[in-house]
Enzyme design. Structure first.
Site, PDB file in Angstrom:
ATOM      1  CD  GLU A 147     -44.596 -51.882  19.899  1.00  0.00           C
ATOM      2  OE1 GLU A 147     -45.040 -51.050  19.087  1.00  0.00           O
ATOM      3  OE2 GLU A 147     -45.301 -52.783  20.408  1.00  0.00           O
ATOM      4  NE  ARG A 170     -46.249 -44.466  18.403  1.00  0.00           N
ATOM      5  CZ  ARG A 170     -47.285 -44.803  19.148  1.00  0.00           C
ATOM      6  NH1 ARG A 170     -47.680 -43.985  20.124  1.00  0.00           N
ATOM      7  NH2 ARG A 170     -47.922 -45.939  18.952  1.00  0.00           N
ATOM      8  CE  LYS A 181     -49.740 -52.328  17.434  1.00  0.00           C
ATOM      9  NZ  LYS A 181     -48.711 -51.269  17.408  1.00  0.00           N
TER      10      LYS A 181
END
Length: 220
Positions: free
Chosen positions: A47, A51, A135
């Site tokens: 993943e 960011r 998640k």
């Protein structure tokens, strides 16, 4: 929907490996060697979080150069990001939370996705919309294993990838739960190792993570 996951090994992101590395790529030059180290260590699902400005290019580079990696995009919070991630070659999507607009965009992408939840109501709302894989974030702060264990009874159809505050010490407690398919974490990509480009260390940490099982040796 055609799944972009390797059908021979798994039908779900949750079943690719016990741990999904959560990666922040600051320099796109690090993307390919980092991915190769993680895959060599037994962690094919990666993943890459949105960011940093390098994230989409990192996804694109890994997709092109490391075909054995199943690279996804994390911290996806807008429909526009969904579109950009799919165009970059992401093979799954992960969000820290969800809205109806984001969920609609994720569905339309035809990619597997894990919308983020931290409350029972959010889980029920997703189940109502036909989503069963999620998640759980931020895992430790939102109640940890005790919370997830409590959800397993009334909501057994929901499966989770807990992320947030998880490391090699407590990952087995999560992996032992019947409603946990895998965990997310970043301990196998420590910032000092990435800064030093010590890919051998990353591979070693990834290999140890790939061998994790639930407490008592179980693997759900």
């Amino acid at each position: 929907m055609t799944s972009p996951l390797p059908s021979a090994s798994a039908a779900s992101v949750l079943d690719l490996a016990p741990v999904v590395p959560v990666v922040v790529v600051a320099d796109v030059a690090d993307a390919v060697p980092l991915a190769r180290a993680l895959v060599a260590g037994g962690l094919p699902a990666i993943e890459v979080t949105l960011r940093t400005p390098a994230a989409l290019d990192a996804i694109r580079e890994i997709t092109g150069a490391v075909p054995e990696a199943v690279v996804g995009a994390g911290t996806v919070i807008t429909p526009d990001q969904v579109t950009a991630c799919r165009a970059a070659g992401a093979r799954f999507l992960v969000s820290p939370g969800w809205t109806d607009a984001l969920l609609t965009a994720m569905r339309a992408s035809e990619l597997p996705f894990l919308p983020g939840v931290s409350t029972t109501s959010e889980v029920v709302a997703l189940l109502e919309r036909g989503v069963r894989e999620m998640k759980f974030f931020p895992a430790q702060a939102a109640g940890g294993t005790a919370y997830l264990r409590s959800l397993a009874g009334p909501l057994p159809q929901a499966r989770f990838c807990p992320t947030g505050g998880i490391g090699p010490g407590n990952a087995p407690e999560y992996l032992a739960l019947p409603n946990v398919g895998c965990v997310g974490g970043s301990w196998m990509v420590p910032s000092d190792a990435v800064a030093a480009r010590d890919w051998a260390r990353v591979e070693e940490l990834a290999r140890a993570a790939s061998r994790l099982t639930g407490a008592g040796g179980t693997r759900r």
